[in-house]
Motif scaffolding. Structure first.
Motif: not given
Length: 146
Positions: A55, A59, A97, A101
């Motif tokens: 993860y 990311g 994601i 972000l």
């Protein structure tokens, strides 16, 4: 070599991965760094990659892709991302994601100016002269008041 603040970690360093040596010159070197680390771990010790680490690494790669002007994923990044996603199918969708972000990228609430300056610090040195460069993202409204 580690700087004096990190000297105590020196015995824990197993390998140094230098993107300058391993990335195609046409690529953004920063975009390449996380992919190189994942690729190395997958080749040498895939059992070390847990879902939590996947993860985090995924990311990092997605953030770098999002940060590039071209906003695209290289072939190497796509390959590494696909491997992580196959190994851990419960990872959130990429779009989710990237959305998170993007929302947090410019949110500096509760962050000191020193933390902002250190976040993206790049140092260049020729041995005698050391230059530090930071990127600080601000909205146009804030910039107009500076």
């Amino acid at each position: 070599l580690l700087d004096s603040d990190d000297k105590s970690l020196e015995s824990a360093v197993v390998k140094v991965i230098n993107p300058d040596e391993q990335c195609d010159r046409s690529l953004e070197l920063q975009a390449c760094s996380s992919s190189l680390v994942v690729k190395e771990i997958l080749q040498k010790a895939p059992e070390l990659i847990t879902q939590q680490l996947a993860y985090l690494l995924r990311g990092s790669i997605l953030f770098k892709c999002m940060s590039l002007e071209a906003d695209s994923i290289t072939e190497q990044q796509e390959k590494v991302l696909s491997i992580l996603e196959e190994k851990f199918p419960d990872l959130p969708p990429r779009e989710e994601i990237i959305s998170v972000l993007q929302e947090t990228q410019f949110n500096a609430q509760g962050v000191s100016i020193e933390e902002v300056m250190l976040k993206d610090l790049k140092e260049i040195s020729d041995g005698e002269v050391k230059v530090a460069i930071s990127t600080v993202y601000v909205t146009l409204e804030v910039r107009g008041n500076l």
